[in-house]
Structure formats: C-alpha cells, structure tokens
Motif scaffolding. Structure first.
Motif, short mmCIF file in Angstrom:
data_model
loop_
_atom_site.label_atom_id
_atom_site.label_comp_id
_atom_site.label_asym_id
_atom_site.label_seq_id
_atom_site.Cartn_x
_atom_site.Cartn_y
_atom_site.Cartn_z
N ASP A 145 -4.86 0.67 -2.81
CA ASP A 145 -4.85 2.33 -2.51
C ASP A 145 -5.08 2.29 -1.00
O ASP A 145 -5.83 1.60 -0.33
CB ASP A 145 -5.40 3.03 -3.46
N ALA A 146 -4.81 3.63 -0.63
CA ALA A 146 -5.11 4.05 0.72
C ALA A 146 -6.75 4.03 0.99
O ALA A 146 -6.99 3.72 2.11
CB ALA A 146 -4.54 5.56 0.90
N ILE A 188 5.47 -0.66 8.69
CA ILE A 188 5.43 0.77 8.03
C ILE A 188 7.01 0.64 7.38
O ILE A 188 8.29 0.59 8.04
CB ILE A 188 5.60 1.67 8.95
N ILE A 189 7.00 0.95 6.17
CA ILE A 189 8.35 1.05 5.25
C ILE A 189 8.65 2.71 4.99
O ILE A 189 7.73 3.31 4.31
CB ILE A 189 8.36 0.33 3.93
N ARG A 190 9.75 3.22 5.45
CA ARG A 190 9.97 4.69 5.12
C ARG A 190 10.73 4.44 3.92
O ARG A 190 11.97 3.86 3.64
CB ARG A 190 10.77 5.37 6.12
N ILE A 191 10.45 5.34 2.73
CA ILE A 191 11.21 5.30 1.46
C ILE A 191 11.91 6.57 1.29
O ILE A 191 11.37 7.91 1.53
CB ILE A 191 10.18 5.16 0.11
N PRO A 192 13.32 6.69 1.08
CA PRO A 192 13.91 7.77 1.07
C PRO A 192 13.35 8.64 -0.03
O PRO A 192 13.12 8.34 -0.93
CB PRO A 192 15.39 7.32 0.70
N SER A 193 13.53 10.04 0.07
CA SER A 193 13.02 11.06 -0.72
C SER A 193 13.95 11.14 -1.93
O SER A 193 15.20 11.47 -1.67
CB SER A 193 12.71 12.38 0.12
N VAL A 225 0.65 -1.16 -0.13
CA VAL A 225 -0.07 -0.02 -0.07
C VAL A 225 0.89 1.00 0.02
O VAL A 225 1.51 1.55 0.97
CB VAL A 225 -0.83 0.08 1.15
N ALA A 226 0.82 1.97 -0.98
CA ALA A 226 1.84 3.23 -1.16
C ALA A 226 0.68 4.31 -0.56
O ALA A 226 -0.22 4.77 -1.26
CB ALA A 226 2.11 3.32 -2.68
N VAL A 231 1.72 -7.06 5.51
CA VAL A 231 1.40 -5.81 4.68
C VAL A 231 2.47 -4.73 5.17
O VAL A 231 2.75 -4.51 6.11
CB VAL A 231 -0.04 -5.35 5.55
N LEU A 232 2.73 -4.22 4.04
CA LEU A 232 3.77 -3.10 4.05
C LEU A 232 3.15 -1.90 3.63
O LEU A 232 2.58 -1.65 2.43
CB LEU A 232 5.02 -3.44 3.00
N PHE A 233 3.22 -0.68 4.54
CA PHE A 233 2.74 0.43 4.31
C PHE A 233 3.88 1.26 3.81
O PHE A 233 4.61 1.55 4.60
CB PHE A 233 2.11 0.94 5.35
N LEU A 234 3.84 1.76 2.52
CA LEU A 234 5.07 2.24 2.02
C LEU A 234 4.84 3.88 1.88
O LEU A 234 3.83 4.50 1.36
CB LEU A 234 5.17 1.85 0.51
N CYS A 235 5.62 4.46 2.93
CA CYS A 235 5.36 5.97 3.21
C CYS A 235 6.70 6.61 2.74
O CYS A 235 7.92 6.17 3.03
CB CYS A 235 5.34 6.30 4.73
N GLU A 236 6.62 7.89 2.33
CA GLU A 236 7.71 8.72 2.05
C GLU A 236 8.32 8.99 3.39
O GLU A 236 7.53 9.51 4.32
CB GLU A 236 7.34 9.87 1.24
N GLU A 237 9.62 9.20 3.43
CA GLU A 237 10.04 9.28 4.89
C GLU A 237 9.75 10.76 5.51
O GLU A 237 9.79 11.06 6.58
CB GLU A 237 11.50 9.14 4.78
N ASP A 238 9.48 11.76 4.47
CA ASP A 238 9.12 13.00 5.11
C ASP A 238 7.63 13.26 5.24
O ASP A 238 7.18 14.45 5.65
CB ASP A 238 9.77 14.31 4.06
#
Length: 556
Positions: free
Chosen positions: A267-268, A236-241, A182-183, A210-217
């Motif tokens: 989707d969300a 929760i997975i923080r994705i580098p900007s 889930v992005a 279940v991976l919640f893919l979030c932008e780190e900011d």
C-alpha cells in the motif's frame, strides 16, 4: 539501422491484442506507418545484437525496416497501443478463469430465494412462537460467537510453539525477478516516503521491478512520482479510467505487466522490512510449487496517538501475530491482509488474479487460493503501517472490510458442495465458523448486551420468572469470554511489550464501533455493493524502533 523512438502515428501489427500478456517479455514490435510501410522496432539485448550483426548483412530488406529503440520507449508504446485490451482483461480476469468466483453479482437467484425463505420463516415464527425463535437464534448464533473465542484461545496457546526456520540471504548471481505492485489514488503526500521505502528493499536492482499503478486522471500523484529520482526498474503506470475503480482492478492491470517470477503488493503508506523479499524468496524456494502466497505481518506504528489507534494496533497484533499464524500452521483457510502479500506469479495467474468487484479482495483471494489447492503461509519480517486516526476514516475502512467479507462468503457459498470437496470437511467447517462468526458477532453484539442488561434488570428489580436464566448465562459468558480471549491473545502476541494506555476498558466501546460498521456494511451490500471507501494516507510522523522487530516474533 536507425536508432529512434517509436512514432505515435503508427499502428501495431504484432503483437496482436489477444497476445498482450507477452508485453512483459517481448523485445520488438512490427508497426504499419501512414504510408503503409512496415517497420520493426526493437530493444535488443547484448545477445540480440550479436545475432543482428551476424545475420543482418544477408537480409537487406529487414535491415531497411529495422529500427532500434530503448526498452522504456518500446514498453510505453506497446502499453499505450494495448491499453483497451489490458483494462478489459483486468476487469474480467477472474470471470475468464471461473465466473462463479466473481462478486459482480452480489447474490445469485438461488441465494436470494434462500435468504428470503429464512427471513420470512423467522418472521412467521416470531408471530407464532417468539420464545422458541429467541432460544433457537441464541443457540445458533452462540455457536459462531463461541467459535471465534475458541480460535483466539487456540491461537494464544500456539504463539511461539513453532520457531521460524533460519533463512539465508539471496545469492547475488542467478536470482529471480521480483515485481512490486503499488496501487495509488490521491496519494501525493506519501509519495516521497513510499519511494524511499521501495528503494530500501534488498533485492538485486537488475531483477527488481516496481510498478506504481495510478489512475490516469490522478494528476497530483503522478506529478509527485515524476518529481522523484527513480532507479532503473521503477515505473509509473497510468490506468485508464473505467469502472469499477478499485484497487484489485489496478492490481490486475499491473499483473499483466509484471515481469518477475514473484509478485508482492504494498500500500501507499507501507514501510516493509528491507529483507522481506529475501525471506519470501527463501520460503518459496523451500516450500515447493504449491506454496502460492506468503503474508507478512502488518504492524501499526502510531498506536500511541490515541485510544482508537491503540485499539487498532492491539487488534492487528492479535490478528497478524496470533490468528493468522495459527491458521497457516494448521493449513486452514487464511484470509490475506490487504498489503504485503507475496505471490508466486504462476499461482496468482492460475487462479485469475484479484476480483475487481470485491471490496475486500485480499480475503477473497486467500480463500480462492485454498480452493485451488495452493498453500498460504506467514513471514516473520513485517511491514510498518499507520492506523487511521479519525473515527470517520476508521468507520469507512471497517465498513469496506466487513462488506467485502460478506461479499466473499456469498461468493464462496454459491456451490457449497463444491466448496466442501475443494477444502475438505475440517477446513470447510472452520472456514464457516470463522466467516459467519465474524459477521454475526459484529452484527449481534449490541443485541446481546441489551438482552444481558434486560435480564439483569429483571433479576434485580422485577419478577425472576420473566427472565430466561439459561439464555442470560450463555450471552453473559459469550461476552465476557470474548473480551478476555481478545485481550489475552493481543497481550500474548505483543510478547510483553507495553501498550501506551489501557486496553480492556476500551474493548466494549471498540466492539460497538465494529458493530456499527457491520450494520453499515450490510446496508451498503444492498445499496452500493461496489463502493470503495478509500482510506486517506499521510506521511508517517512516527519512527518505529525498527522496521521489523524480532524476526521470530510473528513467525509461523
């Protein structure tokens, strides 16, 4: 043998960065401390503990360096240590598999030359013989416009022609792993609804990731997720900007961490039917190795809110209940919806994941799967979504879709002969008619109306010799049959369900809006090809009658 978390100041020795794809299954790491000592951190399984107990007493050197930690702590450490490699691969995954399928370059030099030649030739003919140019363009564009009408009529005829085969529930033992991606970006408001929907999925908890893919900011969304009570396997997975900041890049990042044999994208705002994973597993088990993807139908719950949501919901019913099942049934190229795509993970990795530079990554991936020999089919258990309520939000979303379809067509047509060889002539022909037809009809719909109105004026008030009756009849028939076929398909797909208000009178206005989005998309393709105009989501205020209507309603 000590139990401790992995310190933050150590350096990874193993696994090496090129092997970071193994992060989803590795259970240990070798690190180098600041004192140049090597330590082994391990998150052992029960079978690992038996091996350690049997062999460790005879290896005092290993015993002195071995540390036991939790699977979560080990995963977090390995993820942070390989962050740069993960994001780099997420961006380049498609190009590493086949560079010709990447939309990083909007149009190749050859394509630019062809487009320039066609444009200059048309301008030249417009000066020398405008009447001939008008007739030629009418003839060519009418072919594509009529192709879309024909597909709607064929889809309507075939709705319900094939029933969905019964599927059984997954056995509790021996089940395979399922990963949910889930992005999320600026989605704090819908997090409680989303997490609850994911908790309701009927799949063994020990095999569900279940991976919640979030932008780190995106601190608000991350904080909202952290406030929820997660079951085991939710993370929760923080994705580098880094650019491009798109949904497909986030999905590629998550794909590298997905442990399941199957992967699904939501989707969300999504509320999938609780049995959807079960049905997908059953179809994958029966479909063989070439069944690479299954698309669940999307149903909009808020069609009663206003005329815009009503038309959008009607359009979704026609598309997911009519067009896509017809394409799937005839083994034609199927453009995926942006959500509720279920993949056999091995197939998804074989084609290179999603293209992070394509703003309609789902449609492009459906075409790429077909080119690589994988089949795409439909499910019956749906996912509930909400249509955009505001006109501005709708316009931005539709602009992105149309821009992505333009991107996809340009990418697929870089080597047309190869595309013909991979798809075969029948599938290639239908793909071209639908892809070009969708774009051309959206762009030229207002011009056709203007021509019809102008011809009608001459027929009524002016010199009839000045009008072109053949072109007038063609355009008038295209427009009227377009309205009728769209409405007939939507009504048939709804299977007798009443809409909360009139639909036919709004179709001309709705198509005008699609045309405005198409011209806006054409400009953006030139000016800002990778701009991702995100649709904001709000918690649903609508409780549908059931999260999945009749199981055979949208069947293949």
């Amino acid at each position: 043998m000590l139990f401790e978390d992995v310190p933050a100041d150590v350096r990874v020795v193993l696994p090496f960065a090129p092997d970071f794809i193994t992060l989803r299954r590795i259970g240990h790491t070798v690190v180098l401390t600041s004192e140049d000592n090597t330590l082994i951190y391990m998150a052992p399984t029960l079978s690992d503990l038996a091996v350690i107990k049997r062999h460790l007493p005879g290896s005092p050197d290993i015993a002195a360096r071995l540390r036991i930690t939790t699977p979560f702590a080990l995963d977090e450490f390995l993820l942070s240590s390989h962050e740069a490699a993960l994001v780099d691969r997420a961006i380049r995954m498609v190009e590493m598999t086949s560079s010709e399928h990447s939309a990083r370059v909007v149009a190749t030099g050859t394509q630019g030359m062809v487009i320039g030649f066609v444009a200059s030739s048309s301008l030249f003919m417009a000066v020398l013989n405008p009447a001939l140019l008008c007739q030629l363009l009418h003839f060519v564009f009418s072919i594509f416009f009529s192709a879309c009408i024909l597909v709607r009529l064929l889809a309507r005829i075939n709705i319900g022609a094939v029933r969905v085969p019964p599927w059984r529930t997954l056995p509790s033992s021996g089940s395979l792993g399922y990963s949910v991606l889930v992005a999320l970006y600026h989605e704090a408001d819908v997090v409680p609804q989303l997490v609850n929907a994911m908790k309701e999925l009927n799949w063994p908890r020990s095999k569900l990731q279940v991976l919640f893919l979030c932008e780190e900011d995106d601190s608000e969304t991350i904080a909202a997720l952290q406030a929820e009570m997660f079951p085991a396997g939710f993370r929760i997975i923080r994705i580098p900007s880094s650019g491009p900041r798109t949904k497909p890049k986030a999905l590629n990042y998550g794909l590298q961490l997905a442990k399941g044999d199957y992967v699904v994208v939501y989707d969300a705002e999504d509320r999938p039917h609780p049995e959807q994973l079960q049905e997908a597993w059953w179809h994958f088990a029966k479909g063989g190795a070439t069944l690479g993807c299954l698309q669940a139908p999307l149903i909009l719950a808020n069609g009663h809110v206003g005329w815009l949501t009503r038309l959008f919901a009607f359009e979704y019913a026609a598309h997911f209940g009519g067009v896509l099942p017809w394409l799937a049934r005839n083994r034609l190229v199927l453009s995926l919806g942006g959500s509720s795509n279920h993949f056999r993970r091995s197939c998804l990795e074989a084609v290179g994941g999603w293209d992070p530079f394509n703003v309609t990554e789902d449609a492009e991936l459906g075409t790429r799967l077909a080119r690589c020999g994988f089949q795409v089919d439909m499910l019956s258990t749906p996912t509930i979504e909400d249509a955009p309520v505001g006109l501005g939000v709708w316009l931005r979303q539709r602009t992105r879709w149309l821009k992505g379809w333009m991107q996809t067509w340009l990418v697929e047509m870089r080597r047309p002969i190869r595309l013909v060889n991979q798809l075969g002539i029948p599938r290639f022909t239908v793909y071209q008619l639908l892809s070009i037809g969708m774009i051309v009809s959206a762009l030229l719909y207002p011009l056709m109306l203007v021509f019809v109105a102008n011809s009608a004026f001459y027929f009524t008030f002016a010199d009839m010799a000045a009008m072109r009756p053949n072109l007038f009849i063609i355009d008038l028939l295209n427009i009227l049959t377009g309205y009728v076929s769209f409405h007939a398909l939507g009504r048939r797909a709804l299977d007798g369900e009443k809409t909360p208000g009139p639909v036919p009178l709004w179709i001309p206005i709705y198509w005008f809006m699609i045309s405005a989005a198409a011209w806006r998309a054409l400009w953006q393709l030139h000016a800002t090809p990778f701009l991702w105009e995100k649709k904001p989501h709000q918690p649903s205020t609508t409780a549908p009658s059931a999260p999945g209507c009749a199981l055979d309603k949208f069947g293949p």
